[in-house]
Design an enzyme around this catalytic site. Structure first.
Site, mmCIF file in Angstrom:
data_model
loop_
_atom_site.group_PDB
_atom_site.id
_atom_site.type_symbol
_atom_site.label_atom_id
_atom_site.label_comp_id
_atom_site.label_asym_id
_atom_site.label_seq_id
_atom_site.Cartn_x
_atom_site.Cartn_y
_atom_site.Cartn_z
ATOM 1 N N HIS A 204 0.883 -1.181 0.000
ATOM 2 C CA HIS A 204 0.000 0.000 0.000
ATOM 3 C C HIS A 204 0.913 1.222 0.000
ATOM 4 O O HIS A 204 1.501 1.569 1.023
ATOM 5 C CB HIS A 204 -0.902 -0.028 1.249
ATOM 6 C CG HIS A 204 -1.817 1.158 1.338
ATOM 7 N ND1 HIS A 204 -3.193 1.062 1.221
ATOM 8 C CD2 HIS A 204 -1.555 2.466 1.523
ATOM 9 C CE1 HIS A 204 -3.723 2.262 1.326
ATOM 10 N NE2 HIS A 204 -2.754 3.138 1.518
ATOM 11 N N GLY A 208 0.905 7.778 3.129
ATOM 12 C CA GLY A 208 1.375 6.806 4.119
ATOM 13 C C GLY A 208 1.628 5.515 3.345
ATOM 14 O O GLY A 208 0.945 5.261 2.354
ATOM 15 N N ARG A 237 6.892 11.005 6.181
ATOM 16 C CA ARG A 237 7.298 10.270 7.396
ATOM 17 C C ARG A 237 8.603 9.529 7.135
ATOM 18 O O ARG A 237 8.804 8.992 6.042
ATOM 19 C CB ARG A 237 6.235 9.238 7.784
ATOM 20 C CG ARG A 237 4.985 9.859 8.356
ATOM 21 C CD ARG A 237 3.971 8.785 8.719
ATOM 22 N NE ARG A 237 2.672 9.145 8.177
ATOM 23 C CZ ARG A 237 1.659 8.309 8.023
ATOM 24 N NH1 ARG A 237 1.777 7.042 8.380
ATOM 25 N NH2 ARG A 237 0.513 8.719 7.524
ATOM 26 N N GLU A 378 -11.041 0.966 0.261
ATOM 27 C CA GLU A 378 -11.311 0.851 1.702
ATOM 28 C C GLU A 378 -12.778 1.130 2.010
ATOM 29 O O GLU A 378 -13.350 0.513 2.899
ATOM 30 C CB GLU A 378 -10.397 1.815 2.477
ATOM 31 C CG GLU A 378 -8.947 1.339 2.480
ATOM 32 C CD GLU A 378 -7.959 2.408 2.902
ATOM 33 O OE1 GLU A 378 -7.701 3.317 2.086
ATOM 34 O OE2 GLU A 378 -7.447 2.332 4.019
#
Ligand code: ADP
Length: 391
Positions: A204, A208, A237, A378
């Site tokens: 994925h 993120g 991140r 999702e």
């Protein structure tokens, strides 16, 4: 007909889809952005027509109220009685939830308790669930936890090599996230390949990013950890770094723990290395024009993903399929090409033409591992789980 809301609330956003089930048809979808700021942006799409509005800063609860009023006024909802359930993506279910759960006072209490582990998400999820309970009192709510799919991890994969008391006292362990997406991919890949009991590595790759090793539709290992900061490098991140960097910087730069966490979450990753953007499209554009910083960012991003795939190849004792999903996984041919080029030693071979055109199957005939590009969904997964629990 059954209409189900799939709700995905973040710290400053609220995404929604209203789906007709079981036909899996999207009736309406949209997003509120910049919630809590001076002006909130609202975008609603019904039957291919998108309307955008700017609202004076509103809260999550006001966003829910505005959404229901708007859908009602536009006669999208028809009768409120058509709404049979509301499914909510909930960030953290800790060890309590191995599956989605019908919301009860006890479930709300546990989500609240778990706010310690997800302070910027679980409280927002609670507010939104409570808003739907208030505005649609007779409609059941379902919590779909981002962590639930990974509750099948064995202790050797979820424990950190730290003194046990921290695990016992604070629940410090790997939880993993993006569970709804990885679960959807686990089912979809088996459906697409018309095979069962497969060993799959789901990548994925969005803003993120997380990787998940899956055997027979169960999570075996995953790259995010105690928080979604762990694992591979992401848009802004850092992913995994030497933990000793943190106290070092706190002392040298007199940074607070909040400042450090903000830096690792918002100023690191692709953004930090490219010194350009967290958005891969911009980095790819700079890379095509010869930017060495963009090349470095892309190579570091690709390396970390490829290493994780190789590690999960060992965990699974071989792999049947690697799946690329989310914004980058679904759209970036160059990232897929570079990742798969690093995996040649595992017998991975890409069909470059299929990759360039983002076809579903992108492996070459001689590849010992199948390579798939599958759009994640999702919202559909949330609606399916909601439908199952309310029926
Ligand atoms: P989020 O985690 O916010 O849901 P997404 O799944 O939407 O993220 O993915 C966002 C990332 O996908 C961004 O880095 C964006 O640049 C990248 N992306 C989206 N479309 C493309 C594209 N056509 N080519 C390359 N990257 C893309």
């Amino acid at each position: 007909m059954s209409q189900i809301f799939a709700i995905n609330a973040g710290s400053s956003s609220l995404k929604f889809q209203l789906l007709a089930m079981p036909e899996e048809r999207i009736i309406a979808k949209g997003i509120f952005e910049r919630i809590g700021e001076e002006d909130t942006l609202f975008s609603l799409t019904v039957e291919g027509q998108t309307v955008k509005e700017s609202l004076p800063g509103i809260t999550h609860k006001q966003a829910v109220s505005y959404l229901l009023d708007t859908l009602h006024q536009k006669e999208v909802l028809g009768s409120l009685e058509n709404i049979t359930g509301v499914g909510h993506r909930v960030a953290h279910g800790g060890v309590h939830f191995k599956q989605s759960a019908l919301v009860t006072p006890e479930v709300l209490r546990i989500i609240e308790e778990l706010s310690l582990l997800a302070p910027s998400h679980n409280p927002i999820n609670l507010q939104v669930i409570k808003a739907f309970q208030e505005f649609l009192p007779s409609v059941p709510n379902v919590a779909v936890f981002d962590t639930a799919f990974h509750q099948t991890l064995a202790p050797e994969h979820y424990l950190y090599p730290l003194p046990k008391r921290y695990y016992e006292q604070y629940g410090i362990r790997k939880y993993g996230f993006h569970g709804t997406s990885h679960k959807y991919i686990a089912y979809k890949a088996e459906e697409v390949l018309a095979q069962e009991n497969l060993r799959i590595i789901s990548c994925h790759l969005g803003n993120g990013a997380s990787i998940c090793a899956i055997r027979n539709k169960e999570s075996v290992n995953t790259s995010m950890g105690f928080t979604p900061l762990a694992g591979v490098m992401m848009g802004s991140r850092s992913g995994d770094i030497d933990p000793a960097i943190i106290p070092f910087l706190m002392e040298q730069e007199e940074m607070s723990s909040k400042a450090i966490i903000d830096m690792l979450n918002k100023e690191s990753g692709l953004l930090a290395v490219s010194e350009l953007s967290n958005d891969l499209r911009e980095i790819q554009f700079a890379y095509a024009r010869g930017s060495s910083k963009a090349a470095l960012a892309i190579n570091m991003f690709v390396n970390r993903i490829a290493y994780t795939i190789a590690q999960y190849h060992l965990d699974l004792g071989g792999v049947d399929a690697i799946v690329f999903t989310a914004g980058i996984g679904e759209n970036s041919a160059i990232i897929r090409q570079k990742i798969t080029e690093k995996l040649v030693a595992l017998g991975v071979h890409l069909n470059k033409e299929a990759n360039e055109t983002s076809q579903i199957c992108i492996h070459a005939l001689n590849s010992s591992i199948k390579l798939l590009v599958l759009p994640t969904n999702e919202e559909l997964m949330i609606a399916l789980e909601t439908l199952e629990l309310i029926s």
